[in-house]
Design a protein around this motif. Structure first.
Motif, PDB file in Angstrom:
ATOM      1  N   TYR A 361       0.840  -1.047  -0.052  1.00 21.51           N
ATOM      2  CA  TYR A 361       0.063   0.009  -0.104  1.00 21.51           C
ATOM      3  C   TYR A 361       1.039   1.336   0.060  1.00 21.51           C
ATOM      4  CZ  TYR A 361      -3.232   3.548   1.561  1.00 21.51           C
ATOM      5  OH  TYR A 361      -4.038   4.807   1.579  1.00 21.51           O
ATOM      6  N   TYR A 362       1.921   1.207   0.635  1.00 22.43           N
ATOM      7  CA  TYR A 362       2.775   2.379   0.877  1.00 22.43           C
ATOM      8  C   TYR A 362       3.632   2.613  -0.490  1.00 22.43           C
ATOM      9  CZ  TYR A 362       6.825   5.014   2.817  1.00 22.43           C
ATOM     10  OH  TYR A 362       7.637   6.293   3.010  1.00 22.43           O
ATOM     11  N   ALA A 363       4.004   1.566  -0.918  1.00 23.63           N
ATOM     12  CA  ALA A 363       4.530   1.751  -2.337  1.00 23.63           C
ATOM     13  C   ALA A 363       3.622   2.339  -3.327  1.00 23.63           C
ATOM     14  CB  ALA A 363       5.373   0.541  -2.844  1.00 23.63           C
ATOM     15  N   ASN A 364       2.319   1.785  -3.458  1.00 23.43           N
ATOM     16  CA  ASN A 364       1.478   2.022  -4.446  1.00 23.43           C
ATOM     17  C   ASN A 364       0.895   3.441  -4.139  1.00 23.43           C
ATOM     18  OD1 ASN A 364       1.366  -0.502  -5.774  1.00 23.43           O
ATOM     19  ND2 ASN A 364       0.100  -1.123  -4.602  1.00 23.43           N
ATOM     20  N   ILE A 366       2.935   6.038  -3.264  1.00 23.56           N
ATOM     21  CA  ILE A 366       4.120   6.946  -3.473  1.00 23.56           C
ATOM     22  C   ILE A 366       4.175   6.861  -5.175  1.00 23.56           C
ATOM     23  CG2 ILE A 366       6.639   7.062  -3.389  1.00 23.56           C
ATOM     24  CD1 ILE A 366       6.361   6.394  -0.666  1.00 23.56           C
ATOM     25  N   GLN A 367       4.017   5.465  -5.430  1.00 23.17           N
ATOM     26  CA  GLN A 367       4.197   5.267  -7.243  1.00 23.17           C
ATOM     27  C   GLN A 367       5.728   5.771  -7.645  1.00 23.17           C
ATOM     28  OE1 GLN A 367       1.894   4.141  -9.842  1.00 23.17           O
ATOM     29  NE2 GLN A 367       1.383   3.099  -7.847  1.00 23.17           N
ATOM     30  N   PRO A 368       6.599   5.022  -6.997  1.00 22.85           N
ATOM     31  CA  PRO A 368       7.879   5.474  -7.610  1.00 22.85           C
ATOM     32  C   PRO A 368       8.508   4.781  -8.678  1.00 22.85           C
ATOM     33  CG  PRO A 368       8.006   3.542  -5.976  1.00 22.85           C
ATOM     34  CD  PRO A 368       6.630   3.783  -6.151  1.00 22.85           C
ATOM     35  N   GLN A 369       9.570   5.018  -9.248  1.00 25.13           N
ATOM     36  CA  GLN A 369      10.111   4.610 -10.493  1.00 25.13           C
ATOM     37  C   GLN A 369      10.427   3.091 -10.145  1.00 25.13           C
ATOM     38  OE1 GLN A 369      11.021   8.012  -9.887  1.00 25.13           O
ATOM     39  NE2 GLN A 369       9.875   8.343 -11.778  1.00 25.13           N
ATOM     40  N   PHE A 370      11.032   2.833  -8.848  1.00 25.65           N
ATOM     41  CA  PHE A 370      11.389   1.328  -8.697  1.00 25.65           C
ATOM     42  C   PHE A 370      10.883   1.055  -7.271  1.00 25.65           C
ATOM     43  CE2 PHE A 370      13.681   1.480 -12.552  1.00 25.65           C
ATOM     44  CZ  PHE A 370      13.508   0.310 -13.197  1.00 25.65           C
ATOM     45  N   PHE A 371      10.739  -0.070  -7.063  1.00 19.92           N
ATOM     46  CA  PHE A 371      10.461  -0.841  -5.479  1.00 19.92           C
ATOM     47  C   PHE A 371      11.483  -1.842  -5.430  1.00 19.92           C
ATOM     48  CE2 PHE A 371       8.578  -3.912  -2.822  1.00 19.92           C
ATOM     49  CZ  PHE A 371       8.305  -3.411  -1.576  1.00 19.92           C
ATOM     50  N   LEU A 372      12.429  -1.777  -4.339  1.00 16.74           N
ATOM     51  CA  LEU A 372      13.325  -2.766  -4.144  1.00 16.74           C
ATOM     52  C   LEU A 372      13.101  -3.629  -2.550  1.00 16.74           C
ATOM     53  CD1 LEU A 372      16.308  -0.799  -5.209  1.00 16.74           C
ATOM     54  CD2 LEU A 372      14.940  -2.067  -6.512  1.00 16.74           C
ATOM     55  N   THR A 373      12.886  -4.680  -2.656  1.00 18.47           N
ATOM     56  CA  THR A 373      12.863  -5.286  -1.344  1.00 18.47           C
ATOM     57  C   THR A 373      14.107  -6.306  -1.271  1.00 18.47           C
ATOM     58  OG1 THR A 373      11.460  -6.891  -0.093  1.00 18.47           O
ATOM     59  CG2 THR A 373      11.274  -7.234  -2.408  1.00 18.47           C
ATOM     60  N   VAL A 431       2.692  -4.828  -5.510  1.00 19.17           N
ATOM     61  CA  VAL A 431       3.121  -3.591  -5.856  1.00 19.17           C
ATOM     62  C   VAL A 431       2.950  -3.285  -7.213  1.00 19.17           C
ATOM     63  CG1 VAL A 431       5.291  -1.885  -5.870  1.00 19.17           C
ATOM     64  CG2 VAL A 431       4.734  -3.530  -3.802  1.00 19.17           C
ATOM     65  N   LYS A 432       2.132  -2.207  -7.713  1.00 20.11           N
ATOM     66  CA  LYS A 432       1.991  -1.731  -8.960  1.00 20.11           C
ATOM     67  C   LYS A 432       3.051  -0.963  -9.791  1.00 20.11           C
ATOM     68  CE  LYS A 432      -1.783  -3.971  -8.071  1.00 20.11           C
ATOM     69  NZ  LYS A 432      -1.751  -5.528  -8.477  1.00 20.11           N
ATOM     70  N   VAL A 433       4.235  -0.900  -9.342  1.00 19.06           N
ATOM     71  CA  VAL A 433       5.447  -0.509 -10.350  1.00 19.06           C
ATOM     72  C   VAL A 433       6.277  -1.609 -10.442  1.00 19.06           C
ATOM     73  CG1 VAL A 433       4.806   1.962  -9.326  1.00 19.06           C
ATOM     74  CG2 VAL A 433       6.665   0.450  -8.086  1.00 19.06           C
ATOM     75  N   SER A 434       7.438  -0.823 -11.348  1.00 22.21           N
ATOM     76  CA  SER A 434       8.467  -1.913 -11.427  1.00 22.21           C
ATOM     77  C   SER A 434       9.372  -2.470 -10.399  1.00 22.21           C
ATOM     78  CB  SER A 434       9.395  -1.468 -12.496  1.00 22.21           C
ATOM     79  OG  SER A 434       8.875  -1.501 -13.741  1.00 22.21           O
TER      80      SER A 434
END
Length: 474
Positions: A361-364, A366-373, A431-434
């Motif tokens: 939810y947090y990543a979606n 913000i809608q960043p260019q990338f999410f890295l876990t 997560v709805k971003v790359s």
């Protein structure tokens, strides 16, 4: 002190099937040469330089574009610009004007340096065509979509253009083949209507022409037979060629090239020309990539895996926990990315439990260019070691970034490359971003554990991920 660097673009050469880097302004010179006669007025040429720079930068990943896609890893492809060729190749084409034309192109790019076309803080798609023929067109009449800056404008500037009025003769056979149609086969007793030429045709029961109108004048069938020296009053007609008359060249969207030249010849500056053809736009200097902040404008969400007292993280035989190593590396990665100009968000910055749904939810939001876990691995067989990176199936950009990061990890830290491959993990899916799931070594392997518990190596791992991102964009 100027902290900007020359901007390079990745170009996919379709002919040689390779990606090459070009300095952006050199590419702009080639594109202007490929799309406009250099005999045009300098202000018209400058407007085209701004247009081409806008379209190219709109595609560049460093400025938020999607690039070529399809796993190629380039910003543009030469198949979109079939007439593009190196400036040195124009030596024979331009002959004695070669060096003068190079000077013109240098002036055109220097006097429009970094200038692009915006509408409400977004780069426009700066469409153009050779000759509009009297007016440009609304986007919805061409592409079906309303685009606010692609509005019809009257243009009386291209009347003397070579393409303003032309015709083309095409045989009926060609028309049938290209349009996938069949015309009625000609019979002496059948009529073929040709508007405003042959009409009001009357035949008797045997198919003989009794009377007809030709170009508005009425004739009997016998009169036509005698005047045209036909063999019979049983006659018909069928054109073997159709002459199509045209006015203008192109789809009519955006800027009219020949119109822009005439406007320039009448004293209009390049910015006035651009604003005439593109409704409501502004021309601004786009900020160049900075040596100190090459990732400026990029939002990255970092997710240190696990966290909290009762999480299900891995533990080494020496008691080192995955959640702690992840947080250490992610804090270092945050510092590294921020030093490169990126804006970084962390799903957790301390040892707390954050449910996976909240992380997504947090990543979606913000809608960043990338999410890295970030994680570490564990296996019952202690000889297994190395790094693994996962992306969600079909996420080509994440795959490309993963390859860049893995290359840096392998070269800089020495962790074995165990592959970059697709997976269906919860966060990759929701997560709805790359997104990338990065496994940095095995806590069950003595050599990996030694690296993961060394402060300098943790910093190297963080730097490797940051350099991978930098390599992806630049």
């Amino acid at each position: 002190m100027n902290n900007s660097v020359e901007l390079y673009i990745k170009v996919y050469d379709v002919l040689n099937k390779e990606v090459k880097q070009m300095e952006l302004e050199e590419l702009i010179k080639e594109l202007v040469a490929a799309t406009m006669p250099l005999t045009f007025h300098i202000e018209s040429l400058k407007s085209q330089a701004v247009i081409m720079r806008t379209n190219i930068m709109r595609q560049m990943k460093i400025y938020g574009g999607k690039g070529v896609g399809k796993g190629i890893g380039a910003d543009i492809s030469t198949d979109y610009y079939p007439n593009l060729m190196p400036l040195e190749s124009y030596n024979e084409v331009w002959g004695k004007d070669y060096f003068n034309n190079l000077e013109i192109l240098n002036r055109v790019t220097e006097e429009t340096e970094a200038q692009v076309i915006f509408l409400q803080d977004k780069l426009i798609e700066a469409r153009f065509h050779p000759v509009c023929g009297g007016s440009t067109e609304n986007s919805e009449n061409v592409d079906g979509n309303i685009v606010n800056y692609l509005r019809k404008v009257l243009c009386n500037y291209c009347k003397e253009a070579v393409y303003y009025k032309e015709y083309k003769d095409i045989t009926l056979d060609e028309i049938e083949k290209k349009l996938g149609v069949r015309f009625i086969k000609t019979l002496p007793i059948k009529n073929m209507a040709i508007e405003e030429m042959f009409d009001n045709i009357t035949r008797d029961e045997e198919g003989r022409v009794v009377k007809l109108s030709i170009a508005g004048k009425e004739f009997s069938g016998k009169e036509v037979m005698e005047l045209l020296e036909l063999n019979s009053t049983r006659f018909s007609w069928r054109p073997e060629k159709i002459r199509f008359y045209t006015r203008g060249k192109g789809d009519g969207l955006g800027l009219c090239l020949y119109g822009s030249n005439e406007m320039a010849c009448r004293g209009k500056k390049y910015d006035e020309i651009i604003k005439y053809y593109y409704t409501g736009v502004s021309i601004e200097k786009i900020e160049k990539v900075s040596i100190n902040c090459p990732l400026k404008g990029k939002d990255i969400v970092i997710d240190p895996g696990h966290g909290g007292d009762n999480c299900s993280d891995y533990r080494s035989s020496t008691g080192h926990r995955e959640k702690d190593i992840c947080l250490d590396i992610c804090n270092l990665l945050k510092e590294s990315l921020e030093s490169l100009g990126a804006k970084v968000y962390m799903t957790r910055s301390e040892d707390v439990n954050v449910p996976l749904s909240e992380r997504a939810y947090y990543a979606n939001k913000i809608q960043p260019q990338f999410f890295l876990t970030i994680h570490q691995n564990y296996y019952s067989e202690p000889s297994i070691s190395g790094a693994e990176i996962y992306y969600y199936r079909g996420d080509i950009e994440a795959m490309l970034l993963g390859q860049k990061i893995m290359e840096q990890i392998n070269n800089r830290v020495g962790l074995i490359n165990r592959g970059v491959r697709p997976a269906d993990f919860y966060l990759l899916r929701d997560v709805k971003v790359s997104s990338l799931h990065i496994e940095l070594g095995y806590l069950s392997n003595d050599n990996d554990l030694k690296l993961l518990t060394d402060d300098m190596t943790k910093k190297d791992l963080a730097e490797s991920i940051a350099k991978g991102l930098l390599s992806y964009y630049l």
